[in-house]
Design an enzyme around this catalytic site. Sequence first.
Site, PDB file in Angstrom:
ATOM      1  N   THR A 264       0.708  -1.088   0.012  1.00 36.75           N
ATOM      2  CA  THR A 264       0.016   0.128  -0.009  1.00 36.75           C
ATOM      3  C   THR A 264       0.992   1.141   0.183  1.00 36.75           C
ATOM      4  O   THR A 264       2.127   1.172   0.387  1.00 36.75           O
ATOM      5  CB  THR A 264      -1.057   0.151   1.256  1.00 36.75           C
ATOM      6  OG1 THR A 264      -0.144  -0.311   2.531  1.00 36.75           O
ATOM      7  CG2 THR A 264      -1.824  -1.102   1.374  1.00 36.75           C
ATOM      8  N   HIS A 265       0.322   2.419  -0.527  1.00 36.71           N
ATOM      9  CA  HIS A 265       0.688   3.675  -0.234  1.00 36.71           C
ATOM     10  C   HIS A 265      -0.783   4.299   0.542  1.00 36.71           C
ATOM     11  O   HIS A 265      -1.132   5.084  -0.410  1.00 36.71           O
ATOM     12  CB  HIS A 265       1.111   4.347  -1.745  1.00 36.71           C
ATOM     13  CG  HIS A 265       2.242   3.929  -2.553  1.00 36.71           C
ATOM     14  ND1 HIS A 265       3.579   4.366  -1.802  1.00 36.71           N
ATOM     15  CD2 HIS A 265       2.513   3.095  -3.353  1.00 36.71           C
ATOM     16  CE1 HIS A 265       4.286   3.723  -2.733  1.00 36.71           C
ATOM     17  NE2 HIS A 265       3.803   2.930  -3.887  1.00 36.71           N
ATOM     18  N   ASP A 295       4.502   0.861   1.632  1.00 36.94           N
ATOM     19  CA  ASP A 295       5.417   1.497   0.725  1.00 36.94           C
ATOM     20  C   ASP A 295       5.885   2.778   1.250  1.00 36.94           C
ATOM     21  O   ASP A 295       5.849   3.459   0.290  1.00 36.94           O
ATOM     22  CB  ASP A 295       5.217   0.855  -0.546  1.00 36.94           C
ATOM     23  CG  ASP A 295       6.418   1.239  -1.688  1.00 36.94           C
ATOM     24  OD1 ASP A 295       7.578   1.360  -1.019  1.00 36.94           O
ATOM     25  OD2 ASP A 295       6.237   1.070  -2.712  1.00 36.94           O
ATOM     26  N   LYS A 297       8.555   4.388   2.159  1.00 36.30           N
ATOM     27  CA  LYS A 297       9.954   4.579   1.656  1.00 36.30           C
ATOM     28  C   LYS A 297      10.381   5.811   2.554  1.00 36.30           C
ATOM     29  O   LYS A 297      10.842   6.860   2.236  1.00 36.30           O
ATOM     30  CB  LYS A 297      10.033   5.006   0.283  1.00 36.30           C
ATOM     31  CG  LYS A 297       9.761   4.055  -0.810  1.00 36.30           C
ATOM     32  CD  LYS A 297      10.097   4.239  -2.216  1.00 36.30           C
ATOM     33  CE  LYS A 297       9.770   3.185  -3.333  1.00 36.30           C
ATOM     34  NZ  LYS A 297       8.246   3.236  -3.329  1.00 36.30           N
ATOM     35  N   ASP A 300      14.214   9.689   6.243  1.00 32.03           N
ATOM     36  CA  ASP A 300      14.639  11.025   7.084  1.00 32.03           C
ATOM     37  C   ASP A 300      15.625  10.452   8.115  1.00 32.03           C
ATOM     38  O   ASP A 300      15.899   9.299   8.206  1.00 32.03           O
ATOM     39  CB  ASP A 300      13.517  11.590   7.388  1.00 32.03           C
ATOM     40  CG  ASP A 300      13.784  13.081   7.769  1.00 32.03           C
ATOM     41  OD1 ASP A 300      14.685  13.269   8.289  1.00 32.03           O
ATOM     42  OD2 ASP A 300      12.644  13.868   7.428  1.00 32.03           O
ATOM     43  N   SER A 349      13.485   1.263  -9.920  1.00 29.40           N
ATOM     44  CA  SER A 349      13.591   0.661 -11.422  1.00 29.40           C
ATOM     45  C   SER A 349      13.129   1.722 -12.342  1.00 29.40           C
ATOM     46  O   SER A 349      13.102   1.660 -13.512  1.00 29.40           O
ATOM     47  CB  SER A 349      11.958  -0.156 -11.266  1.00 29.40           C
ATOM     48  OG  SER A 349      10.960   0.714 -10.798  1.00 29.40           O
ATOM     49  N   GLN A 405      10.097   1.679 -15.732  1.00 25.21           N
ATOM     50  CA  GLN A 405      10.666   0.732 -16.800  1.00 25.21           C
ATOM     51  C   GLN A 405      10.259  -0.795 -16.252  1.00 25.21           C
ATOM     52  O   GLN A 405      10.632  -1.116 -14.948  1.00 25.21           O
ATOM     53  CB  GLN A 405      12.190   0.691 -16.651  1.00 25.21           C
ATOM     54  CG  GLN A 405      12.833   2.220 -17.043  1.00 25.21           C
ATOM     55  CD  GLN A 405      14.223   2.016 -16.873  1.00 25.21           C
ATOM     56  OE1 GLN A 405      15.129   2.471 -17.851  1.00 25.21           O
ATOM     57  NE2 GLN A 405      14.947   1.964 -15.798  1.00 25.21           N
ATOM     58  N   GLY A 424       1.725  -3.657  -9.937  1.00 25.86           N
ATOM     59  CA  GLY A 424       0.671  -2.600  -9.616  1.00 25.86           C
ATOM     60  C   GLY A 424      -0.449  -2.668 -10.960  1.00 25.86           C
ATOM     61  O   GLY A 424      -1.588  -3.325 -11.009  1.00 25.86           O
ATOM     62  N   ARG A 425      -0.203  -1.694 -11.956  1.00 24.13           N
ATOM     63  CA  ARG A 425      -1.176  -1.290 -12.682  1.00 24.13           C
ATOM     64  C   ARG A 425      -1.510  -2.542 -13.668  1.00 24.13           C
ATOM     65  O   ARG A 425      -2.515  -2.465 -14.245  1.00 24.13           O
ATOM     66  CB  ARG A 425      -0.651  -0.099 -13.663  1.00 24.13           C
ATOM     67  CG  ARG A 425      -0.881   1.145 -12.998  1.00 24.13           C
ATOM     68  CD  ARG A 425      -0.052   2.286 -13.534  1.00 24.13           C
ATOM     69  NE  ARG A 425       1.230   2.191 -13.031  1.00 24.13           N
ATOM     70  CZ  ARG A 425       2.360   3.011 -13.469  1.00 24.13           C
ATOM     71  NH1 ARG A 425       1.965   4.100 -14.132  1.00 24.13           N
ATOM     72  NH2 ARG A 425       3.454   2.919 -13.064  1.00 24.13           N
TER      73      ARG A 425
HETATM   74  P1  BMP Z   1       3.436  -0.485 -11.322  1.00 23.05           P
HETATM   75  O1  BMP Z   1       3.426  -1.962 -11.253  1.00 23.05           O
HETATM   76  O2  BMP Z   1       1.927   0.198 -11.531  1.00 23.05           O
HETATM   77  O3  BMP Z   1       4.435   0.292 -12.147  1.00 23.05           O
HETATM   78  O4  BMP Z   1       3.681  -0.030  -9.859  1.00 23.05           O
HETATM   79  C1  BMP Z   1       4.824  -0.158  -9.247  1.00 23.05           C
HETATM   80  C2  BMP Z   1       4.975   0.235  -7.715  1.00 23.05           C
HETATM   81  O5  BMP Z   1       6.105  -0.388  -7.068  1.00 23.05           O
HETATM   82  C3  BMP Z   1       4.510   1.370  -7.236  1.00 23.05           C
HETATM   83  O6  BMP Z   1       3.898   1.486  -6.200  1.00 23.05           O
HETATM   84  C4  BMP Z   1       5.797   2.090  -6.989  1.00 23.05           C
HETATM   85  O7  BMP Z   1       5.806   3.085  -6.025  1.00 23.05           O
HETATM   86  C5  BMP Z   1       6.780   0.717  -6.718  1.00 23.05           C
HETATM   87  N1  BMP Z   1       8.024   0.855  -6.620  1.00 23.05           N
HETATM   88  C6  BMP Z   1       8.496   1.107  -7.960  1.00 23.05           C
HETATM   89  O8  BMP Z   1       7.965   0.663  -9.140  1.00 23.05           O
HETATM   90  N2  BMP Z   1      10.027   0.714  -8.411  1.00 23.05           N
HETATM   91  C7  BMP Z   1      10.888   0.875  -7.256  1.00 23.05           C
HETATM   92  O9  BMP Z   1      12.091   0.796  -7.540  1.00 23.05           O
HETATM   93  C8  BMP Z   1      10.269   0.994  -6.058  1.00 23.05           C
HETATM   94  C9  BMP Z   1       9.263   0.838  -5.783  1.00 23.05           C
HETATM   95  O10 BMP Z   1       8.702   0.740  -4.658  1.00 23.05           O
END
Ligand code: BMP
Length: 452
Positions: A264-265, A295, A297, A300, A349, A405, A424-425
Amino acid sequence: METKKEFFLECYQLGIIKFGRFTLKSGIESPFYVDLRPLASDPKILKKLANYMLDMLPLDNFDLICGVPYAALPMATAMSLESYLPLIIKRKEAKQYGTKKILEGIYTSGQNCLLVEDVVTSGASLLETIPEIENEGITVSDIVVVLDRQQGGKEILEQKGFRVHTLFTISEVCAMLKEEGHLADDEVERINDFLAGNVVKFKEEKRISYEDKLALCEHSVAQKLLEIALEKRSNLIVSADVTSTPELLALAEKVGPHIVALKTHMDILMDFDADKTILPLKDLATKYNFLLMEDRKFADIGNTQELQFSYGIYKISNWADFVTAQVIAGYESLDCFRNVGVVAIIGMSSKGTLTTADYREEATNIALSHPNVFGGVSQYKIPNELLLFTPGINLAETGDGKGQQYNTPEHAFSQLESDFIIVGRGIYKADDAEKAALNYRIAGWNAYEASL
Ligand code: BMP
């Protein structure tokens, strides 16, 4: 003024050196592969290259210039244009008809010719070419080379009395690439091994199984995740990047049976409410046996992270099974995540990420040594003691137009030896999220099994 290093990095962008595992013509396995031909396709670079080469040379000594075919032909031509040294062309084979000449162009016996070569390895091709030129009555005293692979060729030529001028050596190039984060320590080690004449050991071993990881990983959250993976035959984590509680709960209900964790975010929800969001989500997590990965991240200092973790409206420490955290603030910044597990962000990524090889190495050291950390997010392999989480997975897309990517589950498991894929998507935007989750689950599990 551009430095020689800056110039090299410009050349490197053209893909002239690749690192990995290559079988050379001789059958020997090399950890790098050089092909300087792309340099000729960039006129600005070729012109600069010609001048860098000319700057190293006692030009008054030469009457002619000649490139060893084929790669050095454009280089010699560019050098001729920049220096007004007349060019002659050496054929690879003598003409079968007519003059049967091996050298083309205007020359007279007794002239001294500068030889141009792209790469020198054993020196064999130069030692073949030189007598063919000398047979025409031309002398060769100097050879200029763009890259010395440092495998003895230069020394052999020098022993035979030739002066060999080299613009770059492979060790110099590796040092520059390491400095820029393009090469990791183990790659440099392998290259040094190769240059020292040793047989290079490429890693052959297969990835280790979830069962073996269970014995290796001590953190209770890591063990729980691995147990769920084995029980559900799934390594899928769905990234629930939706912006309302009803959507979040509906998605969790659909994908719950197929996942090991829901990522989750929480801060993107428009209607977050501890009772209405977290309580039903926790119930779904129990019902379908998955963990909650926030997530967040964190990035700080320890004190601020401690506050962000337990206070504010999300009170993450009350409900998350594990969280993601950057390690940018150093080892102690992670002390505050005592009652959960931490997945460290080692490499990202997205295009242009600043997580270079050096950064990843330092981040991995922190992740390995901190007791709260049991895993890492990365697009590269990490040590077996850590669980690897790989986002940027999509079966249909290669990017999202915003820097993301994508790779496939096969890439994650076979190349990176990943433990969990994060999607995710690819799932929550699908027409049928449940079916999509099932597809990714099957693809992920098959890819894992195939990589064993
Ligand atoms: P999607 O598959 O829709 O691109 O989503 C990827 C998810 O993983 C997002 O929530 C993004 O914040 C997270 N994420 C990422 O894509 N790359 C990273 O290096 C680290 C991530 O947490």
